[in-house]
Design a protein around this motif. Structure first.
Motif, PDB file in Angstrom:
ATOM      1  N   GLU B 211       0.853  -1.176   0.000  1.00 37.35           N
ATOM      2  CA  GLU B 211       0.000   0.000   0.000  1.00 37.35           C
ATOM      3  C   GLU B 211       0.893   1.231   0.000  1.00 37.35           C
ATOM      4  O   GLU B 211       1.843   1.328   0.773  1.00 37.35           O
ATOM      5  CB  GLU B 211      -0.896   0.009   1.248  1.00 37.35           C
ATOM      6  CG  GLU B 211      -1.827   1.199   1.259  1.00 37.35           C
ATOM      7  CD  GLU B 211      -2.729   1.270   2.489  1.00 37.35           C
ATOM      8  OE1 GLU B 211      -2.591   0.435   3.398  1.00 37.35           O
ATOM      9  OE2 GLU B 211      -3.563   2.188   2.518  1.00 37.35           O
ATOM     10  N   SER B 230      -4.566   6.763  -0.571  1.00 38.47           N
ATOM     11  CA  SER B 230      -3.897   5.468  -0.627  1.00 38.47           C
ATOM     12  C   SER B 230      -4.026   4.853  -2.007  1.00 38.47           C
ATOM     13  O   SER B 230      -5.000   5.090  -2.724  1.00 38.47           O
ATOM     14  CB  SER B 230      -4.528   4.544   0.416  1.00 38.47           C
ATOM     15  OG  SER B 230      -4.301   3.214   0.078  1.00 38.47           O
ATOM     16  N   ASN B 232      -4.779   2.017  -2.291  1.00 36.43           N
ATOM     17  CA  ASN B 232      -5.949   1.157  -2.115  1.00 36.43           C
ATOM     18  C   ASN B 232      -7.254   1.937  -2.212  1.00 36.43           C
ATOM     19  O   ASN B 232      -8.277   1.527  -1.673  1.00 36.43           O
ATOM     20  CB  ASN B 232      -5.886   0.429  -0.764  1.00 36.43           C
ATOM     21  CG  ASN B 232      -4.852  -0.678  -0.780  1.00 36.43           C
ATOM     22  OD1 ASN B 232      -4.396  -1.092  -1.843  1.00 36.43           O
ATOM     23  ND2 ASN B 232      -4.481  -1.161   0.392  1.00 36.43           N
ATOM     24  N   TYR B 234      -8.570   4.883  -1.003  1.00 29.46           N
ATOM     25  CA  TYR B 234      -9.326   5.628  -0.005  1.00 29.46           C
ATOM     26  C   TYR B 234      -8.498   6.832   0.381  1.00 29.46           C
ATOM     27  O   TYR B 234      -7.290   6.864   0.151  1.00 29.46           O
ATOM     28  CB  TYR B 234      -9.657   4.769   1.229  1.00 29.46           C
ATOM     29  CG  TYR B 234      -8.463   4.327   2.037  1.00 29.46           C
ATOM     30  CD1 TYR B 234      -8.006   5.093   3.108  1.00 29.46           C
ATOM     31  CD2 TYR B 234      -7.785   3.144   1.737  1.00 29.46           C
ATOM     32  CE1 TYR B 234      -6.902   4.692   3.843  1.00 29.46           C
ATOM     33  CE2 TYR B 234      -6.680   2.745   2.472  1.00 29.46           C
ATOM     34  CZ  TYR B 234      -6.244   3.522   3.521  1.00 29.46           C
ATOM     35  OH  TYR B 234      -5.147   3.131   4.256  1.00 29.46           O
ATOM     36  N   LYS B 244      -6.978   7.217  10.902  1.00 21.62           N
ATOM     37  CA  LYS B 244      -6.571   6.239   9.890  1.00 21.62           C
ATOM     38  C   LYS B 244      -5.134   5.771  10.096  1.00 21.62           C
ATOM     39  O   LYS B 244      -4.819   4.604   9.904  1.00 21.62           O
ATOM     40  CB  LYS B 244      -6.715   6.860   8.484  1.00 21.62           C
ATOM     41  CG  LYS B 244      -8.158   7.148   8.082  1.00 21.62           C
ATOM     42  CD  LYS B 244      -8.824   5.916   7.496  1.00 21.62           C
ATOM     43  CE  LYS B 244     -10.319   6.037   7.321  1.00 21.62           C
ATOM     44  NZ  LYS B 244     -10.736   6.995   6.312  1.00 21.62           N
ATOM     45  N   SER B 260      -1.704   1.683   8.672  1.00 27.62           N
ATOM     46  CA  SER B 260      -2.945   2.204   8.110  1.00 27.62           C
ATOM     47  C   SER B 260      -4.038   1.164   8.391  1.00 27.62           C
ATOM     48  O   SER B 260      -3.738   0.089   8.902  1.00 27.62           O
ATOM     49  CB  SER B 260      -2.767   2.402   6.612  1.00 27.62           C
ATOM     50  OG  SER B 260      -2.826   1.146   5.962  1.00 27.62           O
ATOM     51  N   LYS B 262      -5.221  -0.815   6.493  1.00 27.85           N
ATOM     52  CA  LYS B 262      -4.898  -2.031   5.749  1.00 27.85           C
ATOM     53  C   LYS B 262      -3.618  -2.693   6.267  1.00 27.85           C
ATOM     54  O   LYS B 262      -3.203  -3.716   5.757  1.00 27.85           O
ATOM     55  CB  LYS B 262      -4.707  -1.706   4.260  1.00 27.85           C
ATOM     56  CG  LYS B 262      -5.832  -0.928   3.636  1.00 27.85           C
ATOM     57  CD  LYS B 262      -6.919  -1.855   3.146  1.00 27.85           C
ATOM     58  CE  LYS B 262      -8.061  -1.028   2.569  1.00 27.85           C
ATOM     59  NZ  LYS B 262      -9.302  -1.772   2.496  1.00 27.85           N
ATOM     60  N   PHE B 265       2.155   0.172   5.234  1.00 28.69           N
ATOM     61  CA  PHE B 265       2.125   1.041   4.059  1.00 28.69           C
ATOM     62  C   PHE B 265       3.430   1.806   3.941  1.00 28.69           C
ATOM     63  O   PHE B 265       4.202   1.901   4.882  1.00 28.69           O
ATOM     64  CB  PHE B 265       0.932   1.993   4.097  1.00 28.69           C
ATOM     65  CG  PHE B 265       1.022   3.048   5.173  1.00 28.69           C
ATOM     66  CD1 PHE B 265       0.755   2.727   6.495  1.00 28.69           C
ATOM     67  CD2 PHE B 265       1.382   4.348   4.854  1.00 28.69           C
ATOM     68  CE1 PHE B 265       0.835   3.696   7.497  1.00 28.69           C
ATOM     69  CE2 PHE B 265       1.470   5.328   5.850  1.00 28.69           C
ATOM     70  CZ  PHE B 265       1.195   4.997   7.176  1.00 28.69           C
TER      71      PHE B 265
END
Lengths: 258, 429
Positions: B211, B230, B232, B234, B244, B260, B262, B265
């Motif tokens: 990410e 991101s 990804n 968002y 976040k 993050s 996810k 990152f």
């Protein structure tokens, strides 16, 4: 030492932003020449080589951990000449702002309660290098002045003692042809701050923040009054004067460098 | 294949700041991989406590000698947001120009002083002055010009002077800008030469999907403005970044790490080039094409070439800004005064990635609370994850080579450790 000998030079960094080392690296025009006269044997930011044999040690950063204190003592044993590089090492610099708080409070508020037991966060009161070991010459400023650095380096190569100015920034400021900061309705620490920077901050529209430390025997009381006359409350004036918490150099400084 | 491996790199060199790498592999399984940050903490956010708003930029620039302008810029944006100060287009133009100069300077310093010796297998740039004098001459000249940009706008290469809340304290003269323009124009050939050199340098075949987070703004290659976004798909609202990006303390490091929603990152040049690829300037696009770089970027070693591609972009952007400045004729403007107080968050793309400064200022103009999220710390978790995967691909190599390779990986991230030790949430009582 005779000029014919090639000095071995080391750059060490303690707690700092490493900006003064960066200023050394930004002598793009002069670096190749410098390197024909000296061997740089330790400069962690720029080289992998790690030597313990050196004649001149430049030290950047203040001492804030026990390890740094030990390292400083080791450097003093080895080096024939010790020179501080910038405000953090010469006077403690901005780092000293931390000394207003208790260490445990700092650790807890920053890293949380669990940090109190961890050695990784161990930190002491910030000290200038000459509060721990003898220093042969101070290069003041945050950051150092490139010109002053090159001049001092040159002096050392010629076997001369580098010279630190002991008159206020006001002198530099007049030479630079600036309008006085006080005349512009602002306040400034120039009258009590050691010169040698060509008053670059005032030239670029700012004020003197006092980064080079006080001149010897500054009249702080008088300057506090001056600041008050120019609209500051007493606490504000003292806070302003404390930004670089200066006036603390020269504790163990050798007489020869003056 | 070797099953046991124990590496301890003390005081990693040619990075900014103090860090150790610790790797422990037992029976072919990675037991431990740590990047210990041993830089002494400096508590910058605490230092700000009780200081006046107009001292913040001066203090916070000193977090880092390399990216002082980034810290200054993020600091000023936070203050100006908190105090309702709207800066003029001229102020913004000059700050952006200084910003370009600093990003250039930082990338070039990394590529030439820190990475180049790895490529030639030498300790530092010093022996290269003898063996490759032309290459080093070019490198030093490029760096000199980038420093010149910072000097003309900010007053000096390290710790800019003229940046202040509400405006600029110094306006560069027209002939200074003209000189800069011609100097920058003269650097493209040299950058091209560097590109031709760097694109031939083999990098380890180490891909790991990741990410990537960088600022994004419509219609521009976002470095100074935008919203953290991101790969990804968002984005992170500036004022709510702590929701976040979660920071946490690890016991062996004075820098916090971050994740993050996810997980791991990465931020920095590679993230920016990846996320904003189509907004790169024409010369940078061409350079990326020549280097064979296109998203998705999954190999962290590509961060180096991404920095070089950004150098093309930043030089072109700087030229564009100078042209605008020359057309509009700059004039001295009074500083805009504060109108209110409260909280403000300043966000910029520092050379090493997305940087947040978050201050709370009371009605006397005194700072009561501060927090910074610093890109190197944000990257630490990603570096460790990469090291874990990377070391497994190296186990059949001699120890010295493994050590050298892992150092090269950490260096590719261009970590700035002095910066990273100031990542801290501070709640003032």
């Amino acid at each position: 030492m005779p000029y014919s000998k090639r000095y071995k030079v080391a750059f060490f960094s303690m707690t700092s932003c490493e900006g003064c080392q960066l200023l050394v690296l930004s002598c793009e025009n002069e670096l190749p020449d410098i390197l024909t006269h000296v061997n740089i044997v330790y400069f962690r930011e720029a080289m992998s080589e790690k030597s313990t044999d050196y004649d001149i040690a430049f030290i950047e950063g203040s001492a804030t951990t026990a390890k740094e204190v030990r390292k400083l003592r080791k450097i003093r044993k080895q080096a024939k000449i010790v020179i501080t590089l910038g405000a953090c090492s010469s006077t403690g610099g901005l780092n000293r702002l931390k000394n207003r708080f208790k260490i445990d409070d700092l650790k807890e508020s920053v890293y949380g309660k669990e940090a109190l037991g961890s050695q990784a966060f161990d930190t002491k009161r910030v000290r200038a290098v000459d509060e721990i070991i003898e220093v042969d010459h101070h290069l003041h400023g945050c950051p150092i002045s490139k010109e002053e650095f090159l001049k001092s380096f040159n002096d050392l190569l010629l076997g001369l003692k580098p010279h630190a100015p002991n008159y206020p920034v006001c002198t530099d400021c007049k030479i630079a042809g600036n309008v006085c900061v006080f005349k512009k309705g602002e306040t400034c620490l120039g009258p009590v701050t050691r010169a040698g920077c060509s008053a670059v901050c005032v030239t670029y529209g700012s004020i003197c923040w006092g980064c080079r430390g006080f001149v010897d025997a500054p009249n702080i009381a008088a300057h506090t009054e001056t600041l008050q006359r120019h609209g500051m409350k007493k606490e504000e004036a003292l806070s302003f004067l404390s930004l670089y918490s200066t006036g603390l150099t020269g504790k163990k400084e050798k007489k020869i460098v003056r | 294949m070797k099953k046991e491996l124990n590496i301890r790199v003390k005081e990693l060199t040619r990075v900014e700041g103090h860090g150790n790498i610790v790797i422990d592999v037992k029976k072919g399984v990675v037991k431990e991989v740590k990047l210990e940050i041993v830089e002494s903490p400096r508590f910058f956010e605490v230092m700000l406590r009780g200081r006046r708003y107009d001292e913040a930029q001066h203090i916070m620039a000193r977090i880092c000698g390399i990216c002082a302008t980034s810290h200054s810029s993020a600091s000023l944006k936070a203050i100006e947001m908190a105090m309702g100060i709207r800066i003029t287009p001229q102020t913004k133009l000059l700050r952006r120009l200084a910003f370009c100069g600093e990003n250039l300077q930082s990338h070039l310093l990394h590529l030439f002083f820190l990475v180049l010796p790895d490529i030639f297998g030498v300790d530092s740039i010093v022996p290269l002055m003898q063996s490759h004098p032309d290459l080093i001459k070019t490198a030093l000249e490029l760096k000199r010009v980038s420093n010149e940009i910072c000097t003309v706008i900010g007053g000096r290469a390290v710790h800019p002077i003229s940046l202040a809340p509400g405006g600029m304290l110094h306006i560069p003269a027209q002939d200074e800008l003209k000189r800069l323009k011609s100097e920058i124009t003269g650097t493209f050939d040299k950058l091209q030469g560097m590109l031709e050199f760097f694109k031939e340098v083999p990098i380890p075949d180490f891909k790991k999907p990741r990410e990537l987070i960088a600022l994004k703004k419509r219609g521009e290659y976002s470095i100074y403005d935008g919203i953290a976004t991101s790969s990804n798909k968002y984005s992170i609202k500036t004022e709510e970044y702590t929701k976040k990006i979660k920071e946490y303390v690890v016991p062996y490091s004075t820098a916090k790490q971050a994740v993050s929603p996810k997980g791991t990152f990465m931020v920095g040049a590679m993230a920016r080039v990846n996320n904003n690829f189509r907004s790169l300037s024409p010369r940078a696009q061409k350079a990326a094409k020549e280097a064979g770089l296109k998203p998705p970027l999954e190999n962290p070693f590509l961060n180096n070439i991404a920095q070089l591609i950004e150098c093309f972009h930043l030089s072109e952007e700087a030229l564009g800004l100078i042209d605008t400045a020359l057309k509009t004729e700059l004039k001295k403007e009074p500083l805009r005064k504060p109108k209110s107080w409260g909280r403000g968050v300043g966000i910029v793309e520092a050379p090493r990635g997305t940087l947040f400064h978050d201050y709370t200022i009371d009605k006397r103009g005194i700072i009561t609370d501060a927090n910074c999220v610093i890109p190197t710390a944000t990257n630490l978790h990603s570096i460790e994850e990469d090291l874990k995967a990377f070391v497994l691909t190296l186990l059949d190599r001699p120890k010295a080579e493994i050590q050298n390779r892992v150092e090269t990986l950490v260096r590719a991230y261009d970590p700035c450790i002095s910066c990273s030790t100031h990542i801290m949430d501070v709640t003032f009582i």
